[in-house]
Motif scaffolding. Structure first.
Motif, PDB file in Angstrom:
ATOM      1  N   GLY A 206     -12.266  41.929   7.086  1.00  0.00           N
ATOM      2  CA  GLY A 206     -12.183  40.757   6.640  1.00  0.00           C
ATOM      3  C   GLY A 206     -12.289  40.793   5.175  1.00  0.00           C
ATOM      4  O   GLY A 206     -12.117  42.007   4.228  1.00  0.00           O
ATOM      5  N   ARG A 207     -12.813  39.829   4.190  1.00  0.00           N
ATOM      6  CA  ARG A 207     -13.060  40.030   2.607  1.00  0.00           C
ATOM      7  C   ARG A 207     -14.061  40.909   2.472  1.00  0.00           C
ATOM      8  O   ARG A 207     -14.231  41.574   1.393  1.00  0.00           O
ATOM      9  N   ALA A 208     -15.193  41.052   3.359  1.00  0.00           N
ATOM     10  CA  ALA A 208     -16.296  41.501   3.196  1.00  0.00           C
ATOM     11  C   ALA A 208     -15.911  43.142   3.187  1.00  0.00           C
ATOM     12  O   ALA A 208     -16.385  44.243   2.130  1.00  0.00           O
ATOM     13  N   LEU A 209     -14.858  43.526   3.914  1.00  0.00           N
ATOM     14  CA  LEU A 209     -14.280  45.070   3.943  1.00  0.00           C
ATOM     15  C   LEU A 209     -13.755  45.340   2.669  1.00  0.00           C
ATOM     16  O   LEU A 209     -13.763  46.376   1.917  1.00  0.00           O
TER      17      LEU A 209
ATOM     18  N   LYS B  80      -2.139  27.860 -18.001  1.00  0.00           N
ATOM     19  CA  LYS B  80      -0.813  28.380 -17.359  1.00  0.00           C
ATOM     20  C   LYS B  80      -1.025  29.771 -16.823  1.00  0.00           C
ATOM     21  O   LYS B  80      -0.965  30.222 -15.802  1.00  0.00           O
ATOM     22  N   ARG B  81      -1.922  30.557 -17.824  1.00  0.00           N
ATOM     23  CA  ARG B  81      -2.081  31.993 -17.563  1.00  0.00           C
ATOM     24  C   ARG B  81      -3.311  31.969 -16.177  1.00  0.00           C
ATOM     25  O   ARG B  81      -3.031  32.849 -15.378  1.00  0.00           O
ATOM     26  N   MET B  82      -4.223  31.267 -16.262  1.00  0.00           N
ATOM     27  CA  MET B  82      -5.062  31.261 -15.035  1.00  0.00           C
ATOM     28  C   MET B  82      -4.493  30.731 -13.875  1.00  0.00           C
ATOM     29  O   MET B  82      -4.628  31.237 -12.666  1.00  0.00           O
ATOM     30  N   GLN B  83      -3.455  30.017 -14.007  1.00  0.00           N
ATOM     31  CA  GLN B  83      -2.967  29.546 -12.647  1.00  0.00           C
ATOM     32  C   GLN B  83      -2.024  30.441 -12.062  1.00  0.00           C
ATOM     33  O   GLN B  83      -1.816  30.623 -10.772  1.00  0.00           O
ATOM     34  N   GLN B  84      -1.494  31.232 -12.924  1.00  0.00           N
ATOM     35  CA  GLN B  84      -0.530  32.338 -12.356  1.00  0.00           C
ATOM     36  C   GLN B  84      -1.440  33.460 -11.686  1.00  0.00           C
ATOM     37  O   GLN B  84      -0.964  34.072 -10.837  1.00  0.00           O
ATOM     38  N   ASP B  85      -2.524  33.639 -12.214  1.00  0.00           N
ATOM     39  CA  ASP B  85      -3.587  34.726 -11.909  1.00  0.00           C
ATOM     40  C   ASP B  85      -4.130  34.097 -10.531  1.00  0.00           C
ATOM     41  O   ASP B  85      -4.352  34.853  -9.526  1.00  0.00           O
ATOM     42  N   ASP B  86      -4.248  32.972 -10.418  1.00  0.00           N
ATOM     43  CA  ASP B  86      -4.654  32.226  -8.860  1.00  0.00           C
ATOM     44  C   ASP B  86      -3.781  32.409  -8.137  1.00  0.00           C
ATOM     45  O   ASP B  86      -4.318  32.689  -6.967  1.00  0.00           O
ATOM     46  N   VAL B  87      -2.377  32.700  -8.179  1.00  0.00           N
ATOM     47  CA  VAL B  87      -1.495  32.765  -7.232  1.00  0.00           C
ATOM     48  C   VAL B  87      -1.591  34.091  -6.640  1.00  0.00           C
ATOM     49  O   VAL B  87      -1.658  34.179  -5.315  1.00  0.00           O
ATOM     50  N   LYS B  88      -1.796  34.800  -7.610  1.00  0.00           N
ATOM     51  CA  LYS B  88      -1.706  36.510  -7.153  1.00  0.00           C
ATOM     52  C   LYS B  88      -3.323  36.760  -6.600  1.00  0.00           C
ATOM     53  O   LYS B  88      -3.164  37.449  -5.729  1.00  0.00           O
ATOM     54  N   LYS B  89      -4.174  36.157  -7.120  1.00  0.00           N
ATOM     55  CA  LYS B  89      -5.549  36.342  -6.362  1.00  0.00           C
ATOM     56  C   LYS B  89      -5.521  35.816  -5.044  1.00  0.00           C
ATOM     57  O   LYS B  89      -6.305  36.473  -3.922  1.00  0.00           O
ATOM     58  N   THR B  90      -4.926  34.441  -4.727  1.00  0.00           N
ATOM     59  CA  THR B  90      -4.907  34.091  -3.407  1.00  0.00           C
ATOM     60  C   THR B  90      -4.115  34.934  -2.512  1.00  0.00           C
ATOM     61  O   THR B  90      -4.730  35.215  -1.304  1.00  0.00           O
ATOM     62  N   ALA B  91      -3.134  35.398  -3.087  1.00  0.00           N
ATOM     63  CA  ALA B  91      -2.343  36.590  -2.106  1.00  0.00           C
ATOM     64  C   ALA B  91      -3.000  37.724  -1.599  1.00  0.00           C
ATOM     65  O   ALA B  91      -3.340  38.099  -0.740  1.00  0.00           O
ATOM     66  N   TYR B  92      -4.012  38.209  -2.812  1.00  0.00           N
ATOM     67  CA  TYR B  92      -4.571  39.339  -2.541  1.00  0.00           C
ATOM     68  C   TYR B  92      -5.850  39.112  -1.606  1.00  0.00           C
ATOM     69  O   TYR B  92      -5.853  39.974  -0.689  1.00  0.00           O
ATOM     70  N   TRP B  93      -6.601  38.001  -1.689  1.00  0.00           N
ATOM     71  CA  TRP B  93      -7.572  37.950  -0.774  1.00  0.00           C
ATOM     72  C   TRP B  93      -7.310  37.474   0.557  1.00  0.00           C
ATOM     73  O   TRP B  93      -7.902  37.067   1.256  1.00  0.00           O
ATOM     74  N   LEU B  94      -5.951  36.931   0.459  1.00  0.00           N
ATOM     75  CA  LEU B  94      -5.411  36.363   1.944  1.00  0.00           C
ATOM     76  C   LEU B  94      -6.271  34.936   2.149  1.00  0.00           C
ATOM     77  O   LEU B  94      -6.622  34.998   3.527  1.00  0.00           O
ATOM     78  N   LEU B  95      -6.296  34.126   1.352  1.00  0.00           N
ATOM     79  CA  LEU B  95      -7.112  33.052   1.529  1.00  0.00           C
ATOM     80  C   LEU B  95      -6.581  32.085   2.451  1.00  0.00           C
ATOM     81  O   LEU B  95      -7.480  31.159   3.031  1.00  0.00           O
TER      82      LEU B  95
END
Length: 288
Positions: A36-39, A253-268
């Motif tokens: 998971g995220r730990a790995l 707006k920049r932070m929200q765009q990053d949040d979308v990418k971050k959510t996808a990265y961590w498979l939240l």
């Protein structure tokens, strides 16, 4: 002579990439199975950062990394979203700059004189959110960020409480080791020395050495700023030529765009967070 020192002597540090990788493998084996995220968190680069922070001592690095995994499982820094910290950001007291330094490192701008809240929890979540955002925006060949601290408007009356400063330095040093390249304190007032004498005791020697005092009237100290940054990208507050005041709406707006990418990265959307047995035991112990 440049003020930024590159490289280091071997001493306790493995001298070759192969030796460093062997140490990282040893640390990963000592931690135990991960998923998971730990790995995802415990990449080879991550393992080597924890090893460097503990002078390549595997057992000390293991303890430090297990404590971080426990903290991340509880605090869940990767799940913090812009909407959770937007109020803390309204005055631009901390934000990620829209430029990088000459080495390509992300930059966090801190304006402590713009402090606007009294919530320890909110301030720490905001800081951690920006740590994560700065790291997420690093290029593949970089792993550290730079802080630029603007002291305009700062006084002891609006300084963050010592408790907040203590908690912030604890998180930086123990859960984001080797992530800070430099913290540039620009034109701190003389009265800041009293606050600094307290805060510096919270810093380990490695972190303390990364804190640099820069004064606009001291040409020698300005050399470091010029080595790190192109002045045309810097705000006039730091002696630069790019007047770009903080815009809360645009930053959001920049932070929200990053949040979308971050959510996808961590498979939240995946709620499972598997951890090594040592971390599970630590979590249970913390609640007993």
């Amino acid at each position: 002579m440049p003020l930024i020192k590159h490289g280091s002597k071997c001493n306790e540090e493995p001298c070759s990439p192969q030796e460093q990788q062997a140490k990282a493998n040893e640390l990963l084996l000592a931690i135990g199975p991960l998923s998971g995220r730990a790995l995802m968190f415990c990449s080879d680069d991550c393992l080597q950062r924890y090893l460097r922070a503990r002078n390549w001592n595997v057992q000390k690095s293991k303890k430090m990394l297990l404590e971080t995994l426990c903290w991340r499982a509880s605090f869940k820094p990767e799940e913090i979203q812009w909407e959770d910290v937007a109020e803390e950001s309204e005055t631009g007291k901390i934000y990620r700059a829209d430029f990088v330094d000459k080495a390509g490192r992300t930059v966090l701008v801190l304006v402590p004189g713009n402090q606007n809240t009294n919530s320890l929890e909110g301030q720490i979540r905001h800081l951690v959110y920006l740590f994560e955002n700065a790291i997420f925006n690093l290029s593949l060949d970089q792993e550290q960020m730079v802080w630029l601290v603007d002291f305009r408007g700062w006084s002891l009356s609006n300084a963050v409480p010592v408790r907040t400063a203590h908690e912030a330095t604890n998180i930086l040093q123990n859960h984001y080791p080797e992530r800070l390249a430099f913290a540039i304190l620009y034109n701190p007032p003389r009265i800041f020395e009293a606050f600094w004498k307290v805060v510096r005791h919270f810093l380990d020697s490695k972190t303390s050495q990364k804190v640099k005092f820069v004064y606009s009237k001291n040409l020698e100290s300005l050399k470091l700023l010029n080595e790190l940054f192109d002045t045309e990208k810097l705000d006039p507050a730091f002696g630069g030529q790019s007047p770009s005041p903080y815009n809360h709406a645009e930053n959001g707006k920049r932070m929200q765009q990053d949040d979308v990418k971050k959510t996808a990265y961590w498979l939240l959307d995946d709620t499972t967070l598997d951890m090594p047995n040592d971390v599970s035991a630590m979590k249970q112990g913390s609640h007993n």
